[in-house]
Design an enzyme around this catalytic site. Sequence first.
Site, PDB file in Angstrom:
ATOM      1  N   LYS A  48      36.869  44.203  93.660  1.00 37.73           N
ATOM      2  CA  LYS A  48      37.456  44.585  92.384  1.00 37.73           C
ATOM      3  C   LYS A  48      36.649  43.928  91.252  1.00 37.73           C
ATOM      4  CE  LYS A  48      40.645  45.760  89.345  1.00 37.73           C
ATOM      5  NZ  LYS A  48      40.541  47.138  88.818  1.00 37.73           N
ATOM      6  N   CYS A 133      34.027  51.435  82.917  1.00 40.37           N
ATOM      7  CA  CYS A 133      35.492  51.472  83.053  1.00 40.37           C
ATOM      8  C   CYS A 133      36.113  52.189  81.858  1.00 40.37           C
ATOM      9  CB  CYS A 133      36.078  50.071  83.159  1.00 40.37           C
ATOM     10  SG  CYS A 133      37.880  50.167  83.327  1.00 40.37           S
ATOM     11  N   ILE A 194      30.004  57.985  90.953  1.00 40.29           N
ATOM     12  CA  ILE A 194      30.466  57.899  89.579  1.00 40.29           C
ATOM     13  C   ILE A 194      31.709  57.020  89.509  1.00 40.29           C
ATOM     14  CG2 ILE A 194      29.583  60.142  88.866  1.00 40.29           C
ATOM     15  CD1 ILE A 194      32.363  61.341  89.220  1.00 40.29           C
ATOM     16  N   THR A 269      39.578  56.052  96.480  1.00 41.64           N
ATOM     17  CA  THR A 269      40.971  56.506  96.536  1.00 41.64           C
ATOM     18  C   THR A 269      41.445  56.798  97.961  1.00 41.64           C
ATOM     19  OG1 THR A 269      40.719  57.374  94.305  1.00 41.64           O
ATOM     20  CG2 THR A 269      42.524  58.279  95.592  1.00 41.64           C
TER      21      THR A 269
HETATM   22  C1  LIG Z   1      42.945  51.948  91.221  1.00 41.13           C
HETATM   23  C2  LIG Z   1      41.468  51.965  90.926  1.00 41.13           C
HETATM   24  C3  LIG Z   1      40.847  50.813  90.425  1.00 41.13           C
HETATM   25  C4  LIG Z   1      39.477  50.816  90.128  1.00 41.13           C
HETATM   26  N1  LIG Z   1      38.886  49.664  89.677  1.00 41.13           N
HETATM   27  C5  LIG Z   1      37.542  49.640  89.451  1.00 41.13           C
HETATM   28  C6  LIG Z   1      36.883  48.440  89.048  1.00 41.13           C
HETATM   29  O1  LIG Z   1      37.486  47.379  88.920  1.00 41.13           O
HETATM   30  N2  LIG Z   1      35.541  48.502  88.804  1.00 41.13           N
HETATM   31  C7  LIG Z   1      34.812  49.658  88.973  1.00 41.13           C
HETATM   32  O2  LIG Z   1      33.600  49.658  88.770  1.00 41.13           O
HETATM   33  N3  LIG Z   1      35.415  50.813  89.393  1.00 41.13           N
HETATM   34  C8  LIG Z   1      36.744  50.825  89.624  1.00 41.13           C
HETATM   35  N4  LIG Z   1      37.347  51.985  90.059  1.00 41.13           N
HETATM   36  C9  LIG Z   1      36.531  53.201  90.264  1.00 41.13           C
HETATM   37  C10 LIG Z   1      36.172  53.394  91.743  1.00 41.13           C
HETATM   38  O3  LIG Z   1      35.392  52.333  92.226  1.00 41.13           O
HETATM   39  C11 LIG Z   1      35.382  54.724  91.948  1.00 41.13           C
HETATM   40  O4  LIG Z   1      34.209  54.691  91.177  1.00 41.13           O
HETATM   41  C12 LIG Z   1      36.186  55.944  91.574  1.00 41.13           C
HETATM   42  O5  LIG Z   1      37.553  55.801  91.875  1.00 41.13           O
HETATM   43  C13 LIG Z   1      35.663  57.229  92.248  1.00 41.13           C
HETATM   44  O6  LIG Z   1      35.734  57.128  93.661  1.00 41.13           O
HETATM   45  P1  LIG Z   1      36.987  57.709  94.516  1.00 41.13           P
HETATM   46  O7  LIG Z   1      37.234  59.099  94.032  1.00 41.13           O
HETATM   47  O8  LIG Z   1      36.544  57.641  95.944  1.00 41.13           O
HETATM   48  O9  LIG Z   1      38.150  56.805  94.232  1.00 41.13           O
HETATM   49  C14 LIG Z   1      38.711  52.003  90.344  1.00 41.13           C
HETATM   50  C15 LIG Z   1      39.351  53.165  90.859  1.00 41.13           C
HETATM   51  C16 LIG Z   1      40.699  53.150  91.151  1.00 41.13           C
HETATM   52  C17 LIG Z   1      41.339  54.407  91.707  1.00 41.13           C
END
Ligand SMILES: Cc1cc2nc3c(=O)[nH]c(=O)nc-3n(C[C@H](O)[C@H](O)[C@H](O)COP(=O)(O)O)c2cc1C
Length: 306
Positions: A48, A133, A194, A269
């Site tokens: 995180k 972010c 992304i 996710t």
């Molecule tokens: C609940 C949540 C918290 C996230 N926190 C961060 C974070 O702290 N730093 C970051 O670079 N990306 C963060 N992301 C983005 C994810 O790392 C990722 O880039 C994004 O969700 C797309 O991938 P996915 O569709 O597989 O979730 C977060 C995503 C979610 C859903």
Amino acid sequence: MSQTVDMRVRLGSLELRNPVLTASGTFASGREYADFMQLECLGAIVTKGVSLHPWTGNASPRIAETASGMLNSIGLQNPGVEAFCANDLVWLATRDVPVIVNVSGHSVAEYVAVAERLESESTVSALEVNISCPNVDEGGMAFGTSCPAAAEVTRAVRAVTRKPLMVKLSPNVTDIAEIARAVEAEGADAVSLINTLLGMAIDTDTFRPKLARAVGGLSGPAIKPVAVRMVWQVASAVAIPIVGMGGIMSVEDAVEFMLAGATAVAVGTANFVDPTVTRRIAEGLETFCRGRGIDRVAELTGAVKL
Ligand SMILES: Cc1cc2nc3c(=O)[nH]c(=O)nc-3n(C[C@H](O)[C@H](O)[C@H](O)COP(=O)(O)O)c2cc1C
């Protein structure tokens, strides 16, 4: 069918045993998931986001389910880099898996301070600088949507770290390839993409936004075609490796990102649906290659036939 597949990939000087990573913010520091799976089956754990001081994050509600995805506006809640080093890193040191720390900041100085603090931590294999972010008012995505700002953060962090440096890009831009080129020029060893797409959902009973902050980041299967397209565009714009992510749920999804040009993939996710999904994808990727007579998983990278 007994052929062994070389699953190793490289992100700069960092060699990973396989190309499957966790996406930042969806796997905490791995501790909660260790009850479900051996973390050693992962290419790396991406933590995180960690900031200089503790952040409480945004007000609730900060999660909303949408068709084929979710909106979040967590806002980079974390205990700050000192507590992270004292607790999460100490625990992670007991695991045989590379740790990539996701770094966040409100200012360039804050990114630099976090990177400096982590430099002496041998458990940290690499840094992923989050300039994308969408859920913080200052910093975050603001750095990832302008080439000069993205370049400035990368240059400043590069100056204080010898660890492999990955920069996480925002999809909320007109041309992601030019941002990728800007961070490559400042010494990034890899890019990851992304982050979430800016989105909104409204409750039709209350007429209020479903998130307290009104807008948040969309993730999950809904964003995958956008993410694959962006990985493909960035792959033809830079020479450094790409970690692709956005809606990966299955082995085939991971393969798609690699064919588009990703060297490794991150799963986000999907962890909320199945806490063992990363292991399933890592193992399935090997089976996928074996079944097709592919000796090295790295052969998939950029192998899309146009
Ligand atoms: C609940 C949540 C918290 C996230 N926190 C961060 C974070 O702290 N730093 C970051 O670079 N990306 C963060 N992301 C983005 C994810 O790392 C990722 O880039 C994004 O969700 C797309 O991938 P996915 O569709 O597989 O979730 C977060 C995503 C979610 C859903």
